[in-house]
Write an enzyme that holds these catalytic residues in place. Structure first.
Site, short mmCIF file in Angstrom:
data_model
loop_
_atom_site.label_atom_id
_atom_site.label_comp_id
_atom_site.label_asym_id
_atom_site.label_seq_id
_atom_site.Cartn_x
_atom_site.Cartn_y
_atom_site.Cartn_z
N THR A 34 7.52 -19.05 9.62
CA THR A 34 8.80 -18.55 9.14
C THR A 34 9.42 -17.68 10.23
OG1 THR A 34 7.97 -16.47 8.23
CG2 THR A 34 7.76 -18.43 6.83
N CYS A 35 10.58 -17.09 9.92
CA CYS A 35 11.21 -16.23 10.92
C CYS A 35 10.39 -14.96 11.17
CB CYS A 35 12.63 -15.87 10.50
SG CYS A 35 12.74 -15.09 8.88
N ASP A 82 10.15 -9.42 -0.45
CA ASP A 82 10.74 -10.73 -0.12
C ASP A 82 9.74 -11.81 -0.50
OD1 ASP A 82 11.83 -13.00 0.92
OD2 ASP A 82 12.25 -12.18 2.89
N GLU A 102 10.21 -15.11 -0.52
CA GLU A 102 10.47 -16.46 0.00
C GLU A 102 9.22 -17.09 0.61
OE1 GLU A 102 13.92 -16.67 2.50
OE2 GLU A 102 15.21 -15.75 0.99
N GLN A 123 7.07 -21.08 0.88
CA GLN A 123 6.58 -21.65 2.15
C GLN A 123 5.10 -22.01 2.03
OE1 GLN A 123 8.08 -22.21 5.09
NE2 GLN A 123 10.06 -21.18 4.90
N LYS A 126 17.33 -23.39 4.82
CA LYS A 126 17.05 -22.52 3.67
C LYS A 126 17.72 -21.15 3.81
CE LYS A 126 13.58 -20.92 0.52
NZ LYS A 126 12.23 -20.98 0.01
#
Length: 419
Positions: free
Chosen positions: A57-58, A118, A120, A124, A196
């Site tokens: 992810t970022c 978070d 999110e 993932q 996303k």
């Protein structure tokens, strides 16, 4: 320490790097797109890795899996990214067995996120687990662990307020715009990238800015049109990117490109331009800051800007951690049962061998031998003995591994290949 090995000689590891020690550039070196992730999984299968989950992810890139040595997993990561082993060692973490399990729980529950709460990352992890399962790289241990982490995440979401307020980079970016840009509803906003993060950012823009001057651009136009259709927004061709940048007051970049897609040469306009780069690797060249009228903000900067509810969310951390401990306890209980089940089965077969040999002897000695009664009594005794050992293994304070080894030694049991 307990050994969570599935095949003898392998251990469960979590290896990776995150925003805590690795800046955006370094995280970019180890970033995996969908193609490189698939290549990594196939390489792992070829190399005989039993179970593996890969997330990128970022904020982090991580591998959870079974290996004899963590270097096997580190090599997989470096073989499929721009990163080197030396660079990895400077910023990485390596967790083994219990610590690796705990780490996955904290990551999946949002407690280890760049912006607290978070969630999110849990989607993932779910997606990565599905991809591994398709390739036969998800064993019973890892699948059960992922399901336990999902359960913990759901409970924390519903039983605490840790996810209230700005809990994602996409919301934080809109929150930043609202705080720093005057009359935002009248500004021209360009969103470049509708993956996303782009989609979530778009939704937050529409919801909170009351702006109807939002334009979307994506390399694949149909994807931008799908998002635009939900909110009645304008879509332009990728070929018009430079023109649209120069017509914008705010540019949000959320593409998945491996190299910068926007640099100072794209900007000819002299009016103030705010650029938010929500991409890892960075998708906006740092050289845009050479232009006096341009302000560049990266997602790492955004994550440090806290909203008013952050302190309130922190108050729920102890409750969230208690939930994690409860779900982990259930998982470890299942794990202990799984570990000793082969030994208990082997013990039961050994006792049945003793019984059958003894019954054969008694048949020869006694003409009136009551076989049905002897069978019933001996089977009941065997069940009581095996239940007693199972209870001991499940509840004893000493290491389950040590107890299993002792039972195998005393009863001369063959070592099962899986635990």
């Amino acid at each position: 320490m307990e050994h969570y090995h599935m095949t003898r000689g392998t251990y469960f590891y979590a290896i990776g790097l995150s925003y805590k020690k690795a800046d955006a550039d370094v995280r970019g070196h180890f970033s995996l797109d969908e193609t490189s992730k698939e290549t990594l999984l196939n390489q792992a299968k070829t190399e005989g890795i039993e179970s593996l989950i890969v997330t990128s992810t970022c904020n982090r890139t991580e591998i959870y899996g079974f290996a004899e040595h963590p270097y096997q997993l580190i090599k997989l990561l470096c073989d499929n990214t721009k990163g080197t082993v030396e660079e990895f060692q400077e910023v990485a973490y390596i967790y083994k067995n219990k610590e690796a399990i705990s780490h996955m729980f904290r990551v999946g529950s949002g407690l280890d996120s760049q912006i607290l709460g978070d969630f999110e990352i849990i989607s993932q992890l779910k997606k990565s687990a599905r991809e591994s399962k398709k390739l036969g790289l998800l064993n019973a241990f890892t699948e059960r662990l992922i399901n336990a982490v999902i359960q913990a995440s759901k409970r924390i979401k519903t039983e605490t307020e840790i996810s209230s307020g700005a809990t994602s980079v996409s919301f934080a970016s809109v929150h930043y715009i609202l705080k720093t840009v005057e009359e935002v509803s009248s500004k021209n906003i360009l969103l470049f990238g509708t993956g996303k993060i782009g989609r979530n950012t778009c939704e937050n823009l529409v919801k909170h800015t009351k702006n109807d001057h939002i334009t979307l651009i994506n390399r694949t136009k149909t994807k931008a049109e799908e998002v635009a259709g939900k909110f009645n927004l304008l879509v332009k061709d990728y070929a018009n990117l430079q023109e649209e940048i120069n017509a914008s007051d705010i540019l949000i970049v959320a593409t998945g490109a491996l190299n910068p897609t926007v640099d100072k040469h794209c900007i000819q306009s002299k009016k103030p331009l705010l650029i938010l780069d929500l991409s890892i690797p960075r998708n906006v060249n740092q050289n845009v800051t050479e232009l006096e009228h341009v302000t560049l903000v990266h997602l790492d900067d955004l994550s440090q800007m806290t909203d008013d509810t952050l302190e309130r969310r922190k108050a729920f951390i102890p409750v969230a951690e208690q939930i994690l401990e409860e779900v982990k306890l259930d998982f470890n209980s299942w794990l202990a049962t799984r570990k000793f089940a082969p030994t208990i089965n082997a013990l039961k077969h050994k006792l049945l061998d003793f019984k059958n040999a003894e019954l054969e002897t008694q048949r020869k000695k006694h003409a009136d031998f009551n076989e049905a009664q002897a069978e019933l009594i001996s089977n009941n005794i065997i069940q009581k003995i095996t239940n007693h050992f199972a209870y001991h293994l499940k509840n004893d304070d000493m290491s389950t591994d040590d107890s299993i080894e002792l039972i195998k030694k005393v009863f001369q049991l063959e070592s099962p290949s899986h635990v």
